[in-house]
Write a protein that holds these residues in place. Structure first.
Motif, short mmCIF file in Angstrom:
data_model
loop_
_atom_site.label_atom_id
_atom_site.label_comp_id
_atom_site.label_asym_id
_atom_site.label_seq_id
_atom_site.Cartn_x
_atom_site.Cartn_y
_atom_site.Cartn_z
N SER A 199 0.83 -1.21 0.00
CA SER A 199 0.00 0.00 0.00
C SER A 199 0.86 1.26 0.00
O SER A 199 0.54 2.24 -0.68
N ALA A 200 1.95 1.21 0.76
CA ALA A 200 2.84 2.37 0.82
C ALA A 200 3.48 2.64 -0.54
O ALA A 200 3.63 3.78 -0.97
N GLU A 201 3.85 1.57 -1.23
CA GLU A 201 4.48 1.73 -2.55
C GLU A 201 3.48 2.28 -3.57
O GLU A 201 3.79 3.20 -4.32
N VAL A 202 2.27 1.74 -3.55
CA VAL A 202 1.24 2.20 -4.49
C VAL A 202 0.85 3.65 -4.21
O VAL A 202 0.61 4.43 -5.13
N SER A 203 0.79 4.03 -2.94
CA SER A 203 0.34 5.37 -2.56
C SER A 203 1.27 6.47 -3.08
O SER A 203 0.87 7.63 -3.17
N LYS A 204 2.50 6.10 -3.44
CA LYS A 204 3.41 7.10 -4.01
C LYS A 204 2.84 7.71 -5.29
O LYS A 204 3.15 8.84 -5.64
N GLY A 205 2.01 6.94 -5.98
CA GLY A 205 1.40 7.44 -7.21
C GLY A 205 0.36 8.52 -6.98
O GLY A 205 -0.09 9.17 -7.93
N TYR A 206 -0.04 8.72 -5.70
CA TYR A 206 -1.05 9.73 -5.38
C TYR A 206 -0.43 10.93 -4.66
O TYR A 206 -1.17 11.77 -4.14
N SER A 207 0.88 11.01 -4.62
CA SER A 207 1.54 12.13 -3.97
C SER A 207 1.33 13.41 -4.76
O SER A 207 1.06 13.39 -5.97
N ALA A 208 1.47 14.56 -4.08
CA ALA A 208 1.28 15.85 -4.74
C ALA A 208 2.27 16.02 -5.89
O ALA A 208 1.93 16.56 -6.96
N GLU A 209 3.49 15.54 -5.69
CA GLU A 209 4.51 15.65 -6.73
C GLU A 209 4.13 14.83 -7.97
O GLU A 209 4.28 15.29 -9.11
N LYS A 210 3.58 13.64 -7.73
CA LYS A 210 3.19 12.78 -8.84
C LYS A 210 1.97 13.34 -9.56
O LYS A 210 1.91 13.36 -10.80
N VAL A 211 0.98 13.81 -8.79
CA VAL A 211 -0.24 14.36 -9.39
C VAL A 211 0.08 15.55 -10.27
O VAL A 211 -0.56 15.75 -11.32
N ALA A 212 1.07 16.34 -9.89
CA ALA A 212 1.45 17.52 -10.67
C ALA A 212 1.95 17.15 -12.06
O ALA A 212 1.96 17.99 -12.97
N GLN A 213 2.36 15.90 -12.24
CA GLN A 213 2.87 15.44 -13.54
C GLN A 213 1.75 14.86 -14.42
O GLN A 213 1.98 14.57 -15.59
N TYR A 214 0.57 14.71 -13.86
CA TYR A 214 -0.52 14.10 -14.60
C TYR A 214 -1.12 15.07 -15.61
O TYR A 214 -0.83 16.27 -15.61
N THR A 215 -2.02 14.56 -16.43
CA THR A 215 -2.67 15.34 -17.46
C THR A 215 -3.65 16.34 -16.86
O THR A 215 -4.37 16.02 -15.90
N LYS A 216 -3.70 17.55 -17.41
CA LYS A 216 -4.66 18.54 -16.94
C LYS A 216 -6.07 18.08 -17.30
O LYS A 216 -6.31 17.57 -18.39
N VAL A 217 -6.99 18.30 -16.38
CA VAL A 217 -8.36 17.85 -16.59
C VAL A 217 -8.98 18.54 -17.80
O VAL A 217 -9.81 17.95 -18.52
N GLU A 218 -8.56 19.77 -18.07
CA GLU A 218 -9.08 20.49 -19.23
C GLU A 218 -8.68 19.80 -20.54
O GLU A 218 -9.43 19.84 -21.53
N ASP A 219 -7.50 19.18 -20.55
CA ASP A 219 -7.05 18.48 -21.75
C ASP A 219 -7.87 17.22 -21.99
O ASP A 219 -8.15 16.85 -23.13
N VAL A 220 -8.27 16.56 -20.91
CA VAL A 220 -9.12 15.38 -21.05
C VAL A 220 -10.52 15.80 -21.52
O VAL A 220 -11.14 15.13 -22.35
N ALA A 221 -11.00 16.93 -21.01
CA ALA A 221 -12.29 17.46 -21.47
C ALA A 221 -12.25 17.73 -22.98
O ALA A 221 -13.24 17.48 -23.68
N GLU A 222 -11.13 18.22 -23.47
CA GLU A 222 -10.98 18.44 -24.91
C GLU A 222 -11.09 17.13 -25.68
O GLU A 222 -11.67 17.09 -26.78
N ILE A 223 -10.54 16.07 -25.12
CA ILE A 223 -10.64 14.76 -25.77
C ILE A 223 -12.09 14.30 -25.82
O ILE A 223 -12.55 13.74 -26.81
N VAL A 224 -12.83 14.56 -24.74
CA VAL A 224 -14.26 14.23 -24.73
C VAL A 224 -14.97 15.00 -25.83
O VAL A 224 -15.77 14.43 -26.59
N TYR A 225 -14.68 16.29 -25.93
CA TYR A 225 -15.33 17.11 -26.96
C TYR A 225 -14.99 16.61 -28.37
O TYR A 225 -15.87 16.48 -29.23
N ASN A 226 -13.71 16.32 -28.57
CA ASN A 226 -13.28 15.83 -29.89
C ASN A 226 -13.93 14.49 -30.22
O ASN A 226 -14.31 14.25 -31.38
N ALA A 227 -14.07 13.64 -29.23
CA ALA A 227 -14.67 12.32 -29.46
C ALA A 227 -16.12 12.45 -29.92
O ALA A 227 -16.60 11.65 -30.74
N THR A 228 -16.82 13.46 -29.41
CA THR A 228 -18.23 13.62 -29.75
C THR A 228 -18.42 14.38 -31.06
O THR A 228 -19.53 14.36 -31.62
#
Length: 269
Positions: A199-228
């Protein structure tokens, strides 16, 4: 003619971002959420209708769909509502498991069923179902969450075959990590002392530092719009560099090899 999208789970994260994007593109947005009285942004926007909807309440689902289809012609239904249940299976009680399945999976099935006749009678319509990287690839501490997301993927593919004859599209968006407060707002966590190291190893993926590297939610929204709006029959859209990397790895080396690779990451030998 103005088009209309119906969105579940629109109070925050991807749902809210998608609602704002579609509204900015001139669409009418039916934004549903459990507690619309707490909403202070979407209800101020032109052509956004905010409605209460608890996606675990079958009667409310039916009543809400009847209400909106009596007033509007719906062009797109986005099944977005959901949350993450994180924890090894031994740490989860039956109530937690049932709540996850009801929210993440049964709601998608019920809402889709509720709108099918509306789309069929019109001879057009698109379902956009939000799954996850973990709806394509399993991962430790995500067994029940993955079960719901894998199920939505299979449900969506089967429905795509059934509904094609009526001009109805079914599309799946499979995001990886997104820069939202999902980990703190939309996550339930189970703990078991026998799995502390895992659990400790997996939880590293939810750290603030890791989350900052993830995709912006607005970019995923654009993918939703493009898909439709891309006027293609493409079924699955992988959203985010981490998701694309994992999915490409699976399609390149094969599922079995990837399973062995992930196992080795958490062997702790």
């Amino acid at each position: 003619m103005q088009k209309t999208i119906f969105i579940t789970g629109a109070s925050s994260g991807l749902g809210k971002s998608t609602a704002k994007l579609f509204q900015s593109k001139g669409w009418r947005v039916i934004a549903t959420m459990r507690n619309p009285n707490k909403e202070t942004e979407l209800n101020q926007l032109k052509d956004v209708v905010v409605l209460p909807l608890d996606v675990t309440d079958e009667k409310q689902i039916i009543a809400t769909i009847n209400e909106v289809t009596s007033k509007y012609e719906i062009d797109v239904v986005m099944n977005n509502a959901g949350y993450g249940l994180i924890g090894v299976l031994e740490s989860l009680d039956d109530e937690m498991i049932q709540r996850q399945i009801s929210t993440n999976l049964l709601s998608v099935i019920r809402i889709s069923k509720g709108f099918v006749s509306h789309f069929r009678e019109r001879g057009t319509g698109t379902f956009v179902n939000i799954t996850s990287t973990f709806g394509l690839i399993g991962f430790p501490t995500c067994s029940i969450y993955s079960a719901t997301k894998f199920a939505i993927d299979g449900f969506s593919e089967s429905m795509a075959y059934e509904l094609a004859q009526f001009g109805i599209q079914v599309k799946v968006i499979a995001p990886g990590g997104m820069q939202t407060d999902f980990a703190s707002r939309s996550m339930e966590v189970g703990q078991h002392e026998a799995y502390e190291k895992l659990s400790a190893e997996v939880s590293k993926g939810y750290s603030a530092e890791k989350v900052a590297q993830y995709t912006k939610v607005e970019d995923v929204a654009e993918i939703v719009y493009n898909a439709t709006t891309d006027n293609t029959s493409q079924f699955r859209y992988i959203a985010g560099n981490d998701a694309i990397g994992l999915y490409n790895e699976r399609t390149t080396i094969g599922a079995e090899k990837q399973v062995q690779n992930i196992k080795s990451m958490f062997a702790f030998n």
